[in-house]
Scaffold this motif. Structure first.
Motif, PDB file in Angstrom:
ATOM      1  N   LEU A  99      13.561  -6.280   8.528  1.00  0.00           N
ATOM      2  CA  LEU A  99      12.086  -6.361   9.033  1.00  0.00           C
ATOM      3  C   LEU A  99      12.168  -5.800  10.635  1.00  0.00           C
ATOM      4  O   LEU A  99      11.326  -5.249  11.034  1.00  0.00           O
ATOM      5  CB  LEU A  99      11.245  -7.655   8.977  1.00  0.00           C
ATOM      6  N   ARG A 100      13.177  -6.334  11.297  1.00  0.00           N
ATOM      7  CA  ARG A 100      13.312  -6.218  12.581  1.00  0.00           C
ATOM      8  C   ARG A 100      13.552  -4.933  13.149  1.00  0.00           C
ATOM      9  O   ARG A 100      13.208  -4.379  14.375  1.00  0.00           O
ATOM     10  CB  ARG A 100      14.618  -7.020  13.195  1.00  0.00           C
ATOM     11  N   GLN A 101      14.170  -4.014  12.405  1.00  0.00           N
ATOM     12  CA  GLN A 101      14.220  -2.594  12.629  1.00  0.00           C
ATOM     13  C   GLN A 101      13.269  -1.677  12.339  1.00  0.00           C
ATOM     14  O   GLN A 101      13.541  -0.357  12.445  1.00  0.00           O
ATOM     15  CB  GLN A 101      15.768  -2.063  12.406  1.00  0.00           C
ATOM     16  N   LEU A 102      12.360  -2.095  11.683  1.00  0.00           N
ATOM     17  CA  LEU A 102      11.321  -1.176  11.080  1.00  0.00           C
ATOM     18  C   LEU A 102      10.421  -0.509  12.070  1.00  0.00           C
ATOM     19  O   LEU A 102      10.125  -1.108  13.198  1.00  0.00           O
ATOM     20  CB  LEU A 102      10.339  -1.893  10.306  1.00  0.00           C
ATOM     21  N   PRO A 103      10.084   0.619  12.216  1.00  0.00           N
ATOM     22  CA  PRO A 103       9.195   1.168  13.200  1.00  0.00           C
ATOM     23  C   PRO A 103       7.801   0.984  13.039  1.00  0.00           C
ATOM     24  O   PRO A 103       7.197   0.338  11.931  1.00  0.00           O
ATOM     25  CB  PRO A 103       9.646   2.797  12.820  1.00  0.00           C
ATOM     26  N   TYR A 104       7.177   1.111  14.303  1.00  0.00           N
ATOM     27  CA  TYR A 104       5.644   1.040  13.958  1.00  0.00           C
ATOM     28  C   TYR A 104       4.789   2.172  13.488  1.00  0.00           C
ATOM     29  O   TYR A 104       3.882   2.020  12.983  1.00  0.00           O
ATOM     30  CB  TYR A 104       4.944   0.598  15.415  1.00  0.00           C
ATOM     31  N   THR A 105       5.212   3.322  13.365  1.00  0.00           N
ATOM     32  CA  THR A 105       4.504   4.452  13.070  1.00  0.00           C
ATOM     33  C   THR A 105       5.397   5.404  12.499  1.00  0.00           C
ATOM     34  O   THR A 105       6.514   5.154  12.577  1.00  0.00           O
ATOM     35  CB  THR A 105       3.719   5.338  14.352  1.00  0.00           C
ATOM     36  N   HIS A 106       4.889   6.198  11.464  1.00  0.00           N
ATOM     37  CA  HIS A 106       5.817   7.216  10.921  1.00  0.00           C
ATOM     38  C   HIS A 106       4.924   8.525  10.709  1.00  0.00           C
ATOM     39  O   HIS A 106       3.790   8.427  10.223  1.00  0.00           O
ATOM     40  CB  HIS A 106       6.207   6.911   9.698  1.00  0.00           C
ATOM     41  N   GLU A 107       5.395   9.820  10.963  1.00  0.00           N
ATOM     42  CA  GLU A 107       4.660  10.908  10.963  1.00  0.00           C
ATOM     43  C   GLU A 107       5.378  12.014   9.820  1.00  0.00           C
ATOM     44  O   GLU A 107       6.625  12.010   9.989  1.00  0.00           O
ATOM     45  CB  GLU A 107       4.732  11.585  12.371  1.00  0.00           C
ATOM     46  N   PHE A 108       4.746  12.475   9.018  1.00  0.00           N
ATOM     47  CA  PHE A 108       5.383  13.489   8.240  1.00  0.00           C
ATOM     48  C   PHE A 108       4.052  14.684   7.693  1.00  0.00           C
ATOM     49  O   PHE A 108       3.120  14.170   7.818  1.00  0.00           O
ATOM     50  CB  PHE A 108       5.691  12.947   6.886  1.00  0.00           C
ATOM     51  N   GLU A 109       4.504  15.826   7.636  1.00  0.00           N
ATOM     52  CA  GLU A 109       3.726  16.804   7.138  1.00  0.00           C
ATOM     53  C   GLU A 109       2.680  16.676   8.372  1.00  0.00           C
ATOM     54  O   GLU A 109       2.719  16.900   9.566  1.00  0.00           O
ATOM     55  CB  GLU A 109       3.134  16.735   5.711  1.00  0.00           C
ATOM     56  N   PHE A 111       0.251  14.314   8.546  1.00  0.00           N
ATOM     57  CA  PHE A 111      -0.285  12.873   8.270  1.00  0.00           C
ATOM     58  C   PHE A 111       0.535  11.868   9.234  1.00  0.00           C
ATOM     59  O   PHE A 111       1.780  11.972   9.345  1.00  0.00           O
ATOM     60  CB  PHE A 111      -0.074  12.403   6.953  1.00  0.00           C
ATOM     61  N   LEU A 112      -0.187  10.724   9.414  1.00  0.00           N
ATOM     62  CA  LEU A 112       0.247   9.771  10.341  1.00  0.00           C
ATOM     63  C   LEU A 112       0.204   8.259   9.447  1.00  0.00           C
ATOM     64  O   LEU A 112      -0.828   7.911   8.995  1.00  0.00           O
ATOM     65  CB  LEU A 112      -0.381   9.554  11.699  1.00  0.00           C
ATOM     66  N   LEU A 113       1.249   7.477   9.774  1.00  0.00           N
ATOM     67  CA  LEU A 113       1.215   6.068   8.797  1.00  0.00           C
ATOM     68  C   LEU A 113       1.417   5.226  10.096  1.00  0.00           C
ATOM     69  O   LEU A 113       2.268   5.486  11.191  1.00  0.00           O
ATOM     70  CB  LEU A 113       2.542   5.939   7.866  1.00  0.00           C
ATOM     71  N   VAL A 114       0.500   4.170  10.082  1.00  0.00           N
ATOM     72  CA  VAL A 114       0.390   2.674  10.932  1.00  0.00           C
ATOM     73  C   VAL A 114       0.168   1.726  10.105  1.00  0.00           C
ATOM     74  O   VAL A 114      -0.892   1.764   9.419  1.00  0.00           O
ATOM     75  CB  VAL A 114      -0.370   3.222  12.329  1.00  0.00           C
ATOM     76  N   HIS A 115       0.458   0.485  10.610  1.00  0.00           N
ATOM     77  CA  HIS A 115       0.146  -0.848   9.951  1.00  0.00           C
ATOM     78  C   HIS A 115      -1.468  -0.995  10.232  1.00  0.00           C
ATOM     79  O   HIS A 115      -2.164  -1.154   9.385  1.00  0.00           O
ATOM     80  CB  HIS A 115       0.984  -1.763  10.216  1.00  0.00           C
ATOM     81  N   ALA A 116      -1.821  -0.991  11.587  1.00  0.00           N
ATOM     82  CA  ALA A 116      -3.023  -1.488  12.063  1.00  0.00           C
ATOM     83  C   ALA A 116      -3.919  -0.556  12.597  1.00  0.00           C
ATOM     84  O   ALA A 116      -5.018  -0.236  12.191  1.00  0.00           O
ATOM     85  CB  ALA A 116      -2.885  -2.692  13.132  1.00  0.00           C
ATOM     86  N   SER A 117      -3.563   0.290  13.593  1.00  0.00           N
ATOM     87  CA  SER A 117      -4.418   1.315  14.148  1.00  0.00           C
ATOM     88  C   SER A 117      -3.587   2.229  14.860  1.00  0.00           C
ATOM     89  O   SER A 117      -2.583   1.824  15.523  1.00  0.00           O
ATOM     90  CB  SER A 117      -5.446   0.835  15.044  1.00  0.00           C
ATOM     91  N   PRO A 118      -3.893   3.457  14.908  1.00  0.00           N
ATOM     92  CA  PRO A 118      -3.100   4.702  15.868  1.00  0.00           C
ATOM     93  C   PRO A 118      -3.289   4.262  17.351  1.00  0.00           C
ATOM     94  O   PRO A 118      -2.517   4.861  18.069  1.00  0.00           O
ATOM     95  CB  PRO A 118      -3.748   5.821  15.329  1.00  0.00           C
ATOM     96  N   PHE A 119      -4.397   3.625  17.643  1.00  0.00           N
ATOM     97  CA  PHE A 119      -4.601   3.053  18.959  1.00  0.00           C
ATOM     98  C   PHE A 119      -3.823   2.074  19.403  1.00  0.00           C
ATOM     99  O   PHE A 119      -3.877   0.822  18.829  1.00  0.00           O
ATOM    100  CB  PHE A 119      -6.111   2.833  19.270  1.00  0.00           C
ATOM    101  N   GLU A 120      -2.755   2.164  20.073  1.00  0.00           N
ATOM    102  CA  GLU A 120      -1.753   0.775  20.664  1.00  0.00           C
ATOM    103  C   GLU A 120      -1.385   0.183  19.261  1.00  0.00           C
ATOM    104  O   GLU A 120      -1.779  -1.077  18.780  1.00  0.00           O
ATOM    105  CB  GLU A 120      -2.612  -0.077  21.451  1.00  0.00           C
ATOM    106  N   PHE A 146      -3.154   6.946   7.821  1.00  0.00           N
ATOM    107  CA  PHE A 146      -3.355   5.837   6.833  1.00  0.00           C
ATOM    108  C   PHE A 146      -2.867   4.629   7.382  1.00  0.00           C
ATOM    109  O   PHE A 146      -1.961   4.519   8.161  1.00  0.00           O
ATOM    110  CB  PHE A 146      -2.114   6.389   5.625  1.00  0.00           C
ATOM    111  N   VAL A 147      -3.623   3.613   7.072  1.00  0.00           N
ATOM    112  CA  VAL A 147      -3.652   2.354   7.765  1.00  0.00           C
ATOM    113  C   VAL A 147      -3.598   1.281   6.636  1.00  0.00           C
ATOM    114  O   VAL A 147      -4.021   1.462   5.184  1.00  0.00           O
ATOM    115  CB  VAL A 147      -4.575   1.893   8.956  1.00  0.00           C
ATOM    116  N   GLY A 148      -3.442  -0.033   7.006  1.00  0.00           N
ATOM    117  CA  GLY A 148      -3.755  -1.160   6.087  1.00  0.00           C
ATOM    118  C   GLY A 148      -4.365  -2.225   6.945  1.00  0.00           C
ATOM    119  O   GLY A 148      -5.350  -2.268   7.594  1.00  0.00           O
ATOM    120  N   HIS A 149      -3.701  -3.423   7.077  1.00  0.00           N
ATOM    121  CA  HIS A 149      -4.037  -4.506   8.095  1.00  0.00           C
ATOM    122  C   HIS A 149      -5.320  -5.498   7.631  1.00  0.00           C
ATOM    123  O   HIS A 149      -5.240  -6.435   7.611  1.00  0.00           O
ATOM    124  CB  HIS A 149      -4.182  -3.967   9.449  1.00  0.00           C
TER     125      HIS A 149
END
Length: 242
Positions: A99-109, A111-120, A146-149
């Motif tokens: 869990l400690r080494q996980l990134p906050y965002t991921h981009e592919f093609e 598309f952007l992935l983020v847990h809460a919001s792409p803003f901060e 794509f988000v969750g949270h």
């Protein structure tokens, strides 16, 4: 490529196993996790191990970060705080390292992935208004984010002229000159009055996104929560999707 998108598992092993079985039947090419693997639910360590084994990408969520012993828990409500403290005690050293080494965002093609919001992304902002949606659109340039949270699935589309629209019909076709903010919902603790686990399937070839729901043995998870001594509210809410 076809991707399975999952988020907010929150230590709910029964929901996670059910969704993974559904995605296996769908023959997705990869599973992408948007974070909050742990928190609230009774099987945090098992869920971490399963996500680590099955997901090609996993992001860090606020509950994942909070379980690592070095986070200020004062901004969590007392139920969430109690669950986080319990979760942290259950996690193995290996799970915490993952869990400690996980990134906050991921981009592919495109598309952007983020847990809460792409803003901060590290501030765990909730997107709960049109102003919040516009702030999010200003913070990413890809076709879709794509988000969750929030644990509630939804899609906001934005035209080239800036007009935004709430979209609720699936499958959703990505249109030219439009951009999208997609909340994939929660696997382990839905809060949209539907107790079925929520997840998404992204088909980049068809430029199409589909929201899926899956029933899982809620009562089994509830029994585990109560047996662990966690707040009863965390068990009760699962049957009501709140």
């Amino acid at each position: 490529m076809r991707y399975g998108l999952i988020s907010d598992i929150h230590g709910n092993l029964e929901a996670l196993e059910t969704v993974l079985a559904e995605l296996e039947q769908e023959k997705v090419d990869a599973i992408l996790c948007l974070g909050d693997v742990v928190g609230y639910g009774p099987n945090p360590d098992e869920c971490v191990k399963l996500v680590q084994a099955r997901a090609a990408v996993c992001l860090k969520g606020n509950h994942d970060e909070a379980s690592l012993d070095d986070t200020d828990l004062s901004f969590f409500n007392y139920v969430a705080r109690e669950a986080i403290e319990w979760t942290s005690a259950q996690l193995s050293a290996e799970a915490k390292q993952f869990l400690r080494q996980l990134p906050y965002t991921h981009e592919f093609e495109d598309f952007l992935l983020v847990h809460a919001s792409p803003f901060e992304p590290q501030e765990w902002n909730y997107i709960t208004s049109w102003e919040g949606a516009e702030q999010s659109f200003q913070a990413f340039h890809q076709r879709a984010c794509f988000v969750g949270h929030s644990h509630s699935p939804l899609v906001v589309g934005r035209s080239r002229l800036g007009a935004m629209q709430l979209l609720q019909t699936y499958p959703l076709q990505f249109e030219e000159h439009h951009r999208y903010l997609v909340n994939v919902g929660s696997v382990g603790q839905p809060r949209d009055s539907n107790p079925a686990a929520a997840f998404g399937i992204l088909d980049t070839g068809k430029r199409e996104y589909t929201l899926r729901r899956a029933l899982y043995p809620v009562a089994k998870t509830q029994k585990k929560i109560r047996a662990a001594g966690l707040p009863g509210f965390l068990a009760d809410r699962l049957a009501e999707g709140r």
